[in-house]
Design a protein around this motif. Sequence first.
Motif, PDB file in Angstrom:
ATOM      1  N   PHE A 373      67.388   8.214   3.759  1.00  0.00           N
ATOM      2  CA  PHE A 373      66.919   9.552   4.122  1.00  0.00           C
ATOM      3  C   PHE A 373      67.183  10.477   2.937  1.00  0.00           C
ATOM      4  CE2 PHE A 373      67.930  13.866   5.615  1.00  0.00           C
ATOM      5  CZ  PHE A 373      66.705  14.202   6.182  1.00  0.00           C
ATOM      6  N   GLY A 374      66.146  11.162   2.491  1.00  0.00           N
ATOM      7  CA  GLY A 374      66.329  12.063   1.351  1.00  0.00           C
ATOM      8  C   GLY A 374      65.008  12.486   0.756  1.00  0.00           C
ATOM      9  N   ASN A 375      65.048  12.801  -0.516  1.00  0.00           N
ATOM     10  CA  ASN A 375      63.882  13.290  -1.235  1.00  0.00           C
ATOM     11  C   ASN A 375      62.913  12.151  -1.529  1.00  0.00           C
ATOM     12  OD1 ASN A 375      62.273  14.041  -3.699  1.00  0.00           O
ATOM     13  ND2 ASN A 375      63.327  15.974  -3.359  1.00  0.00           N
ATOM     14  N   SER A 376      61.630  12.348  -1.187  1.00  0.00           N
ATOM     15  CA  SER A 376      60.648  11.282  -1.361  1.00  0.00           C
ATOM     16  C   SER A 376      60.386  10.972  -2.825  1.00  0.00           C
ATOM     17  CB  SER A 376      59.329  11.668  -0.687  1.00  0.00           C
ATOM     18  OG  SER A 376      58.796  12.853  -1.248  1.00  0.00           O
ATOM     19  N   TYR A 377      60.432  12.001  -3.694  1.00  0.00           N
ATOM     20  CA  TYR A 377      60.168  11.779  -5.112  1.00  0.00           C
ATOM     21  C   TYR A 377      61.263  10.914  -5.734  1.00  0.00           C
ATOM     22  CZ  TYR A 377      56.820  15.522  -4.373  1.00  0.00           C
ATOM     23  OH  TYR A 377      55.781  16.267  -3.910  1.00  0.00           O
ATOM     24  N   LEU A 378      62.492  11.104  -5.285  1.00  0.00           N
ATOM     25  CA  LEU A 378      63.601  10.312  -5.818  1.00  0.00           C
ATOM     26  C   LEU A 378      63.482   8.861  -5.370  1.00  0.00           C
ATOM     27  CD1 LEU A 378      66.500  12.862  -5.260  1.00  0.00           C
ATOM     28  CD2 LEU A 378      65.323  12.344  -7.379  1.00  0.00           C
ATOM     29  N   LYS A 386      66.957  -1.773  -9.830  1.00  0.00           N
ATOM     30  CA  LYS A 386      67.858  -2.529  -8.966  1.00  0.00           C
ATOM     31  C   LYS A 386      69.311  -2.088  -9.128  1.00  0.00           C
ATOM     32  CE  LYS A 386      64.847  -6.599  -8.975  1.00  0.00           C
ATOM     33  NZ  LYS A 386      64.733  -8.037  -9.281  1.00  0.00           N
ATOM     34  N   ASP A 387      69.608  -1.338 -10.197  1.00  0.00           N
ATOM     35  CA  ASP A 387      70.983  -0.907 -10.423  1.00  0.00           C
ATOM     36  C   ASP A 387      71.421   0.161  -9.426  1.00  0.00           C
ATOM     37  OD1 ASP A 387      71.174  -2.583 -12.596  1.00  0.00           O
ATOM     38  OD2 ASP A 387      70.482  -1.070 -14.010  1.00  0.00           O
ATOM     39  N   TYR A 388      70.464   0.815  -8.776  1.00  0.00           N
ATOM     40  CA  TYR A 388      70.794   1.908  -7.869  1.00  0.00           C
ATOM     41  C   TYR A 388      70.419   1.520  -6.438  1.00  0.00           C
ATOM     42  CZ  TYR A 388      70.521   4.262 -12.375  1.00  0.00           C
ATOM     43  OH  TYR A 388      70.674   4.603 -13.691  1.00  0.00           O
ATOM     44  N   ASP A 389      71.412   1.393  -5.572  1.00  0.00           N
ATOM     45  CA  ASP A 389      71.171   1.039  -4.182  1.00  0.00           C
ATOM     46  C   ASP A 389      71.194   2.314  -3.352  1.00  0.00           C
ATOM     47  OD1 ASP A 389      70.816  -0.217  -1.823  1.00  0.00           O
ATOM     48  OD2 ASP A 389      72.830  -1.078  -1.687  1.00  0.00           O
ATOM     49  N   ILE A 390      70.020   2.791  -2.956  1.00  0.00           N
ATOM     50  CA  ILE A 390      69.946   4.065  -2.243  1.00  0.00           C
ATOM     51  C   ILE A 390      69.809   3.866  -0.734  1.00  0.00           C
ATOM     52  CG2 ILE A 390      68.988   5.331  -4.195  1.00  0.00           C
ATOM     53  CD1 ILE A 390      66.238   4.951  -2.963  1.00  0.00           C
ATOM     54  N   PHE A 391      69.690   2.618  -0.280  1.00  0.00           N
ATOM     55  CA  PHE A 391      69.620   2.339   1.150  1.00  0.00           C
ATOM     56  C   PHE A 391      71.026   2.092   1.705  1.00  0.00           C
ATOM     57  CE2 PHE A 391      65.254   1.712   0.061  1.00  0.00           C
ATOM     58  CZ  PHE A 391      64.533   1.932   1.222  1.00  0.00           C
ATOM     59  N   GLU A 396      76.042   3.264  12.052  1.00  0.00           N
ATOM     60  CA  GLU A 396      76.206   4.650  12.504  1.00  0.00           C
ATOM     61  C   GLU A 396      75.223   5.569  11.774  1.00  0.00           C
ATOM     62  OE1 GLU A 396      78.635   2.715  11.422  1.00  0.00           O
ATOM     63  OE2 GLU A 396      79.808   2.353  13.265  1.00  0.00           O
ATOM     64  N   TYR A 397      75.034   5.319  10.470  1.00  0.00           N
ATOM     65  CA  TYR A 397      74.117   6.138   9.681  1.00  0.00           C
ATOM     66  C   TYR A 397      72.673   5.886  10.106  1.00  0.00           C
ATOM     67  CZ  TYR A 397      72.129   8.413   5.545  1.00  0.00           C
ATOM     68  OH  TYR A 397      71.436   9.247   4.709  1.00  0.00           O
ATOM     69  N   SER A 462      77.954  12.578   6.094  1.00  0.00           N
ATOM     70  CA  SER A 462      78.384  11.196   5.861  1.00  0.00           C
ATOM     71  C   SER A 462      78.392  10.861   4.376  1.00  0.00           C
ATOM     72  CB  SER A 462      77.462  10.232   6.600  1.00  0.00           C
ATOM     73  OG  SER A 462      76.178  10.246   6.000  1.00  0.00           O
ATOM     74  N   LYS A 463      79.252   9.917   4.018  1.00  0.00           N
ATOM     75  CA  LYS A 463      79.326   9.465   2.622  1.00  0.00           C
ATOM     76  C   LYS A 463      78.071   8.685   2.233  1.00  0.00           C
ATOM     77  CE  LYS A 463      84.360   9.296   2.206  1.00  0.00           C
ATOM     78  NZ  LYS A 463      85.540   8.443   1.894  1.00  0.00           N
ATOM     79  N   GLU A 464      77.440   8.047   3.211  1.00  0.00           N
ATOM     80  CA  GLU A 464      76.231   7.270   2.914  1.00  0.00           C
ATOM     81  C   GLU A 464      75.138   8.157   2.335  1.00  0.00           C
ATOM     82  OE1 GLU A 464      77.947   6.977   5.662  1.00  0.00           O
ATOM     83  OE2 GLU A 464      78.622   4.874   5.643  1.00  0.00           O
TER      84      GLU A 464
END
Length: 667
Positions: A373-378, A386-391, A396-397, A462-464
């Motif tokens: 959940f967040g900015n669509s452009y990002l 693959k270095d960045y895991d944004i999911f 709970e999240y 949340s930290k997620e």
Amino acid sequence: MKSKKSFFNMSIIKQDFRQNGWIGIAYLLCLLFAVPLEILQLSSQEYVIFKDYQNYFFINTDLQIIFLFIIPVAAGLLLFRYIQNEASVDMIHSLPIRREAIFFNHLISGLLLLILPVIITSITTFFVTKSVKEFNSILTGSELLSWTGIYLLMTCLLFSITITIGMMTGMSSAQAILTYIFLFLPVGLVTLIIYNFSFLLYGFSSAFIEKKIEYLSLFIRYLNINSYDMPFTAKEILIYSLITIILIFIGLMLYKARHLERATDVIVFPLLRPIFKYGMTLCSMLLGGTYFYSTTNGVWGWLIFGYISGAFLGYIIAEMILQKSWRIFHIRAFTGLIGFSIIVIIILGVIKTDLLNFEKKIPSLDEVSEVYFGNSYLLNDFLDYKDYDIFSKSKEYIEAVRNLHQSIIEDKEFILSKRNDSSLNSQDMIIAYRLENGKILSREYNLPLQFLEDELKPIMDSKEYKKSLPEFLQLQNETRSIEFESNDPIAKQIVINDKKEIKELKQILEEELLNMTVDDFLSPSPAWGYITLNGTQIFENSPLSGYPIDWLKSFNHLSSWLDKHGYLSDAHININHIKQAQVTMVDENLDELEIYDIEEIYPMGETVHTITDKAVLTELLEKSIDSVDYPSQNKYYIKFTLTNGTHWFVTIANDRVPKEVSNLFNQ
């Protein structure tokens, strides 16, 4: 021997070279001017950054593009121009030569006229580059081979596209226009469909489509080689090569099936005429809907008007082109438009009533493996890294995001009614579920965040959520320096290079970001400026390279660290720079006045109070906002007088005003 001789006809090739040999000469001169001559010019200049020219596509980029997308098309037009003229086409086909032989001999002539100039330019460029020492280590032999191969491939592909389009039409002008339309039609049509789906389908997201659109246009894809240094992959080269071969054989089949008497017709094959007519009607309809919906801020009635007027205009223009007459206004000519309209009405009805359950679809908790959940452009930027895991895999999240999604669907009408309210903090946010089967289900909404605070709280607290922010993600990268730059009128900037201090600062920034609450996201505290982390060359091409972090005034731990290490006084303006503050209150409706500059608003206040108390000045300084993007409901405006005599105009939120100041206006 007889069949071979009749297939390869030297007379046709010689005739083509006599009539159209100037095309090859022109292509050669243009390429020599654009590449090797430009290299010589660069070498003779005093101030040239040779590293900026990473490959041969960066040499005279604009001219290379112009020559590539004009000359091969011109060659295809001229070499097969005889089929667009009744007299010449009859004469050529009266000769005892098979159509396959005529086609392939003209094809060979064209390829020779286009390929030889590229090869000669490549050889010339090799020797020119060798003579320039500065380019020897940059523009290597492999780079030259890459440029030569891709330029040859693009030349042949454009030539084959032009030939194939030419077999479908009986006019050279139409052939030229349709060729360039073909280059842009796929990406243009898909873009229009995406825009219209975003109007019609609540929650439709194009985040996973936009990055693939560029591959639908040869022109845009080629531009990206130069703009973003995105060389063709082996897979792309193979695909473009196959397309070139396939187009040549399609062109041959169309040439054999073409009726000679169709010369001068816009579309020579009856089967292709409905495709042209209804394709033009569809594109015009989508364009009309997009224009009127966008210019009226999303009024459904204007969208329908745009569809009707666009479809009608596109249909009659297509009819006029096909019939080569403006006298088309009779009932029989519009029977096709009636059928087209019925189909469109049915499709719009299905979409509007959500019969396919698109808008209300929420995957169950058991179906979801991860969520973002967040900015669509990002999200679009991070998908390829693959270095960045944004999911997040937190159940709970995932449940919190699903609850928010459910609220968005239930409050659809209310949210849509607030989309044009400029006073709200509305943002485009995306919800992306990665399902257990590996597929991704995404929905994108423009949300008035303040009205969804209860649903957003378990997410943004949340930290997620915080760990998926680009501000946090870039802290995981290697950093060579950290820059602090302030927003205040006294230019303040510090750069920290010490490795130990950088490590400590990054830990503090992580803590500050993880300690942010939903209030910090929805109603962020004023910022001193911004912080930039400069990474090593490894991360230069990542989406996080130099991504700025807002330096919020609420980052107290960070301020304490800067003060302890003696950086704070040099990092931003402080009380020692302030002589006094003059505060006024403005009750005007600023939205109606359309004033966007704090310095223009300040004189509108009737009463001005001067503050000199250091404690109050410090509080005003920490809570003030120095930005033109201030909330229009703010009533308190401040003019700081600095010790150097300059003035600094800021505003302050009504609920942040110190009591000592608000009491002055309540007396």
